[in-house]
Scaffold this motif. Sequence first.
Motif, PDB file in Angstrom:
ATOM      1  N   CYS A   1       0.819  -1.213   0.000  1.00  0.00           N
ATOM      2  CA  CYS A   1       0.000   0.000   0.000  1.00  0.00           C
ATOM      3  C   CYS A   1       0.855   1.266   0.000  1.00  0.00           C
ATOM      4  N   SER A   2       0.359   2.273  -0.703  1.00  0.00           N
ATOM      5  CA  SER A   2       1.023   3.588  -0.756  1.00  0.00           C
ATOM      6  C   SER A   2       0.138   4.648  -0.122  1.00  0.00           C
ATOM      7  N   GLY A   3       0.795   5.558   0.558  1.00  0.00           N
ATOM      8  CA  GLY A   3       0.145   6.721   1.148  1.00  0.00           C
ATOM      9  C   GLY A   3       1.124   7.881   1.111  1.00  0.00           C
ATOM     10  N   ILE A   4       1.171   8.668   2.177  1.00  0.00           N
ATOM     11  CA  ILE A   4       2.043   9.843   2.213  1.00  0.00           C
ATOM     12  C   ILE A   4       2.931   9.799   3.455  1.00  0.00           C
ATOM     13  N   PHE A   5       4.238   9.909   3.246  1.00  0.00           N
ATOM     14  CA  PHE A   5       5.172  10.111   4.346  1.00  0.00           C
ATOM     15  C   PHE A   5       5.293  11.611   4.596  1.00  0.00           C
ATOM     16  N   TRP A   6       5.292  12.001   5.874  1.00  0.00           N
ATOM     17  CA  TRP A   6       5.355  13.427   6.179  1.00  0.00           C
ATOM     18  C   TRP A   6       6.302  13.694   7.338  1.00  0.00           C
ATOM     19  N   ASN A   7       6.905  14.876   7.302  1.00  0.00           N
ATOM     20  CA  ASN A   7       7.908  15.291   8.279  1.00  0.00           C
ATOM     21  C   ASN A   7       7.216  16.031   9.418  1.00  0.00           C
ATOM     22  N   GLU A   8       7.185  15.392  10.577  1.00  0.00           N
ATOM     23  CA  GLU A   8       6.460  15.947  11.714  1.00  0.00           C
ATOM     24  C   GLU A   8       7.060  17.282  12.166  1.00  0.00           C
ATOM     25  N   GLU A   9       8.381  17.416  12.092  1.00  0.00           N
ATOM     26  CA  GLU A   9       9.023  18.667  12.528  1.00  0.00           C
ATOM     27  C   GLU A   9       8.655  19.830  11.605  1.00  0.00           C
ATOM     28  N   LEU A  10       8.663  19.603  10.287  1.00  0.00           N
ATOM     29  CA  LEU A  10       8.309  20.674   9.359  1.00  0.00           C
ATOM     30  C   LEU A  10       6.838  21.052   9.496  1.00  0.00           C
ATOM     31  N   PHE A  11       5.970  20.063   9.742  1.00  0.00           N
ATOM     32  CA  PHE A  11       4.560  20.376   9.988  1.00  0.00           C
ATOM     33  C   PHE A  11       4.438  21.258  11.226  1.00  0.00           C
TER      34      PHE A  11
ATOM     35  N   MET B   1       6.465  16.515   2.528  1.00  0.00           N
ATOM     36  CA  MET B   1       5.688  15.303   2.225  1.00  0.00           C
ATOM     37  C   MET B   1       6.227  14.625   0.975  1.00  0.00           C
ATOM     38  N   ILE B   2       6.112  13.308   0.941  1.00  0.00           N
ATOM     39  CA  ILE B   2       6.418  12.544  -0.268  1.00  0.00           C
ATOM     40  C   ILE B   2       5.504  11.323  -0.310  1.00  0.00           C
ATOM     41  N   PRO B   3       4.787  11.111  -1.412  1.00  0.00           N
ATOM     42  CA  PRO B   3       3.961   9.905  -1.531  1.00  0.00           C
ATOM     43  C   PRO B   3       4.842   8.699  -1.885  1.00  0.00           C
ATOM     44  N   ASN B   4       4.618   7.596  -1.219  1.00  0.00           N
ATOM     45  CA  ASN B   4       5.307   6.341  -1.533  1.00  0.00           C
ATOM     46  C   ASN B   4       4.668   5.234  -0.700  1.00  0.00           C
ATOM     47  N   GLY B   5       5.198   4.021  -0.853  1.00  0.00           N
ATOM     48  CA  GLY B   5       4.599   2.871  -0.210  1.00  0.00           C
ATOM     49  C   GLY B   5       5.354   2.368   0.998  1.00  0.00           C
ATOM     50  N   TYR B   6       4.828   1.299   1.581  1.00  0.00           N
ATOM     51  CA  TYR B   6       5.399   0.731   2.807  1.00  0.00           C
ATOM     52  C   TYR B   6       6.890   0.438   2.656  1.00  0.00           C
TER      53      TYR B   6
ATOM     54  N   TRP C   1      16.258  10.148  10.933  1.00  0.00           N
ATOM     55  CA  TRP C   1      14.985  10.622  10.389  1.00  0.00           C
ATOM     56  C   TRP C   1      13.796   9.789  10.859  1.00  0.00           C
ATOM     57  N   GLN C   2      14.056   8.706  11.535  1.00  0.00           N
ATOM     58  CA  GLN C   2      12.984   7.775  11.868  1.00  0.00           C
ATOM     59  C   GLN C   2      11.979   8.342  12.857  1.00  0.00           C
ATOM     60  N   GLU C   3      12.424   9.158  13.798  1.00  0.00           N
ATOM     61  CA  GLU C   3      11.507   9.677  14.799  1.00  0.00           C
ATOM     62  C   GLU C   3      10.610  10.798  14.281  1.00  0.00           C
ATOM     63  N   LYS C   4      11.037  11.489  13.231  1.00  0.00           N
ATOM     64  CA  LYS C   4      10.230  12.611  12.743  1.00  0.00           C
ATOM     65  C   LYS C   4       9.498  12.306  11.439  1.00  0.00           C
ATOM     66  N   THR C   5       9.717  11.093  10.884  1.00  0.00           N
ATOM     67  CA  THR C   5       9.015  10.702   9.660  1.00  0.00           C
ATOM     68  C   THR C   5       7.755   9.933  10.022  1.00  0.00           C
ATOM     69  N   ARG C   6       6.633  10.421   9.541  1.00  0.00           N
ATOM     70  CA  ARG C   6       5.341   9.799   9.827  1.00  0.00           C
ATOM     71  C   ARG C   6       4.712   9.299   8.528  1.00  0.00           C
ATOM     72  N   PHE C   7       3.645   8.518   8.669  1.00  0.00           N
ATOM     73  CA  PHE C   7       2.930   7.994   7.494  1.00  0.00           C
ATOM     74  C   PHE C   7       1.440   8.240   7.677  1.00  0.00           C
ATOM     75  N   ALA C   8       0.747   8.518   6.573  1.00  0.00           N
ATOM     76  CA  ALA C   8      -0.703   8.703   6.608  1.00  0.00           C
ATOM     77  C   ALA C   8      -1.312   8.196   5.310  1.00  0.00           C
TER      78      ALA C   8
ATOM     79  N   GLU D   1       5.919   3.203  11.071  1.00  0.00           N
ATOM     80  CA  GLU D   1       5.374   1.840  11.095  1.00  0.00           C
ATOM     81  C   GLU D   1       4.093   1.776  11.914  1.00  0.00           C
ATOM     82  N   ARG D   2       4.081   2.444  13.056  1.00  0.00           N
ATOM     83  CA  ARG D   2       2.862   2.484  13.865  1.00  0.00           C
ATOM     84  C   ARG D   2       1.720   3.122  13.079  1.00  0.00           C
ATOM     85  N   ASP D   3       2.035   4.213  12.389  1.00  0.00           N
ATOM     86  CA  ASP D   3       1.022   4.888  11.571  1.00  0.00           C
ATOM     87  C   ASP D   3       0.490   3.954  10.483  1.00  0.00           C
ATOM     88  N   TYR D   4       1.396   3.247   9.844  1.00  0.00           N
ATOM     89  CA  TYR D   4       1.013   2.384   8.722  1.00  0.00           C
ATOM     90  C   TYR D   4       0.101   1.253   9.195  1.00  0.00           C
ATOM     91  N   ILE D   5       0.472   0.611  10.283  1.00  0.00           N
ATOM     92  CA  ILE D   5      -0.348  -0.480  10.812  1.00  0.00           C
ATOM     93  C   ILE D   5      -1.745   0.022  11.153  1.00  0.00           C
TER      94      ILE D   5
END
Length: 437
Positions: free
Chosen positions: A174-184, A293-298, A308-315, A375-379
């Motif tokens: 599945c693909s969605g959007i990865f987003w940078n929590e700090e920039l948001f 933001m960047i759209p991509n998959g799991y 970057w792992q702590e500030k990269t989120r998925f939706a 990963e938590r977001d994706y699940i």
Amino acid sequence: MTKNKQNAGKGRNGAGIGSMAALLFLSAAMLTGCAGNPEYTEADSGEVSIPVILIVDSSTGIRNEEELINTFNETYEGTWQADVEWIMETEEEYRQNLKRQNVTDTLPAVITDLRMLPAFYDMMIQDERIEDLTPLIYGDEEWKAMIEPSVLESCSEEDGKIYLGPISTAAFSCSGIFWNEELFAQAGIWRFPETWEEFWDCCEKLKSHGVTPLALHTEGTAWAPMLLATAEAASTAEGEEFMKQLYPETYQNETGVRIAETLKRLFSYTTEDALYSDFDVSYENFFSGKAAMIPNGYWMMDQIPEGWQEKTRFAPFPENRLISSPETFGWAIVSSYSHEVKEGAAALFKLRTRLDMEKREALFAREGEALIPAERDYIQAYKNNPKLVPNYQVKWNSILQEETLAEALPELIAGKISPEEFTEMEDESIRRFLEEQ
């Protein structure tokens, strides 16, 4: 588009392969063929070499599927050996090379990404260039039981035949959007937008705070922007039906124009180097903090750099949509190889299915700190009953994807053509495609 990298376990004993091997021998008529390419031969020890070409990710240097290959070679040492040629090229380059290798009869025994080329895939079936795996999968209850019904259905043709060795689960497709929590946070945004109206407002707010909203590109099949545009198109009933069509007869309709308008709008929120660049540039722009933001998959979970792992989120895309086509992860066996090579390739496919199933079980069993935020977001997104949108790359003609988008999209963005003229160029690709068939 970067592909899924299996987290293969080590030291497996290959239990259950015996029943499949017996079935393969009983299916000798189906699996007989010439020895394949002369440069690929059995080792002096009697170990059968299975030629495979796999990609080294150009953005990260990761050898995709390396753990799967290592596990297979350890498990079947002395019987089969996956002989991998690791290549540093984009998925688009790899796919184009498949066509050349087919003409020159230099294809490896195992090919990936075939379903990303719909017309080429159909031709390979019609020319009997790839194996019908149906009797192997349906004749092996253990293998079949590891495959989710939705995945099995997606890999099956209208007549029920299966030519693509499937993964186990749609959970990793599945693909969605990865987003940078700090920039948001810099723009005062504390959650990902849930509607398309909120999404555009989010882009405006990021831009007003000096943050580039999106990492996009135009080359290849324009993967990142097309994910967004087709997900947005599916927000209407007409668009949802349009996205299910295989080889649409025309793009000069409400949905086609809407996609073009969305594409143009998206590029008003991206980096200056988005034009005439490929996905590796988008990836670098996101993971250098130049875009939010960047759209991509799991599969990009494995490609999130340290730090970057702590500030990269998925939706999911707005309106709780994910784009998923698990058939694009299916692998095919080239028919011109010997029975022994094809038997080993089938064993590799079954192992891949098993490891994919175990990966899902392991991921979904992990909790809390054992998971990175994305990963938590994706699940959570996968378990939240998302609406699935088909991947345009398995639905649209190859000329549109490989030539028209790269030519027409920059002109659309620059205002040289209108959205309506963009759809006319898409329809011209249909005419050219039909003439070439």
